[in-house]
Design an enzyme around this catalytic site. Structure first.
Site, PDB file in Angstrom:
ATOM      1  N   GLY A  38       0.743  -1.030  -0.176  1.00 16.86           N
ATOM      2  CA  GLY A  38      -0.046   0.041  -0.246  1.00 16.86           C
ATOM      3  C   GLY A  38       0.841   1.324   0.131  1.00 16.86           C
ATOM      4  N   THR A  40       1.413   3.645   2.179  1.00 11.96           N
ATOM      5  CA  THR A  40       2.377   3.919   3.126  1.00 11.96           C
ATOM      6  C   THR A  40       3.290   2.948   3.454  1.00 11.96           C
ATOM      7  OG1 THR A  40       0.326   4.901   4.172  1.00 11.96           O
ATOM      8  CG2 THR A  40       2.206   4.949   5.628  1.00 11.96           C
ATOM      9  N   GLY A 112      -7.787  -2.859   1.760  1.00 10.32           N
ATOM     10  CA  GLY A 112      -8.287  -1.974   0.421  1.00 10.32           C
ATOM     11  C   GLY A 112      -7.668  -2.192  -0.680  1.00 10.32           C
ATOM     12  N   GLU A 119      -1.507 -10.570   3.994  1.00 10.31           N
ATOM     13  CA  GLU A 119      -1.181  -9.562   5.319  1.00 10.31           C
ATOM     14  C   GLU A 119      -1.348 -10.035   6.595  1.00 10.31           C
ATOM     15  OE1 GLU A 119      -1.559  -5.364   2.750  1.00 10.31           O
ATOM     16  OE2 GLU A 119      -3.240  -5.992   4.056  1.00 10.31           O
TER      17      GLU A 119
END
Length: 246
Positions: A38, A40, A112, A119
């Site tokens: 993602g 970040t 998302g 994960e």
């Protein structure tokens, strides 16, 4: 006073988290680290690569949570292994990732980017777990804001939808962007995004949803207390949640 944009907050928290995790001893030479997915997590991986390049930490063995992350690691020269490989042995020293929503208890919604299964496997098999996020990810409660992703077997779509209705959730099949049809995960499954009319107890619904036949896993992360780094628009960084017991 300068006000940081969301993109600037992500860059700041990614760099700050890697530096502090090195100071805490969570990131160290020879470690096995899970790397998330993602907008970040990727800047954090890029900064980690700089610390490897300058010799601050060496011999890092990474386990990736997605094709996206694997490609970034390959570009940066970070060696990637399977969680099953003998070099990793099914356990990680720590994992670092982003989040889509963070409750006051530091319960998370993730997925998302449709990588929630890998994960969670990585997070739940790591000794320490760190999250990097900007202030927009903070939520007073979970269930009514950012949709909860649920990864399911394609053949079970309708039966799972019916079961989810029974627990009060409205589900939407996630459609692809620039692709006809539903999103297909790295594991070949599809995603239902859930919302409830009122907030729910994530720690209960994580297990409830996973008990439905046809569900592979869901995006509630409640069983592994993370150390959370949050960046704010004023340039400050706050740590919340689990602290290392040094």
């Amino acid at each position: 006073m300068n006000v940081l944009s969301q993109s600037e907050q992500k860059q700041l928290v990614a760099i700050t988290a890697i530096e502090r995790l090195i100071q805490k001893g969570w990131i160290f030479s020879g470690m096995r680290i899970g790397l998330g997915t993602g907008s970040t997590a990727i800047p954090a991986i890029r900064h980690l690569a700089k610390k490897i390049a300058d010799g601050t930490v060496t011999d890092i063995k990474a386990v990736s949570t997605s094709f996206q992350t694997t490609i970034v690691c390959e570009e940066l020269g970070i060696p990637v292994y399977s969680l099953n490989s003998k070099e990793i042995g099914g356990q990680l020293d720590m994992a670092i990732d982003g989040a889509d929503a963070i409750s006051p208890e530091c319960y998370l919604i993730k997925g998302g980017g449709a990588a929630l299964l890998q994960e969670k496997i990585v997070a739940y098999n790591a000794k320490n777990y760190a999250i990097v996020a900007d202030e927009s990810k903070l939520a007073e409660s979970l269930g009514t804001g950012f949709p909860l992703p649920v990864e399911i077997i394609q053949e079970a779509r309708k039966t799972v939808e019916l079961k989810l209705e029974q627990i009060g959730a409205k589900s939407t099949l996630r459609e692809g962007v620039k692709k006809a049809g539903p999103v297909i995960t790295d594991n070949g499954n599809i995603i239902l995004d859930l919302k409830w009319p009122s907030s729910v107890k994530a720690e209960i619904f994580e297990d409830t949803i996973n008990s439905i036949t046809g569900v592979v896993d869901n995006g509630f992360f409640t069983k592994k207390p993370p150390l959370v780094f949050i960046a704010y628009s004023d340039g400050s960084i706050k740590e919340m949640g689990f602290e290392a017991k040094n």
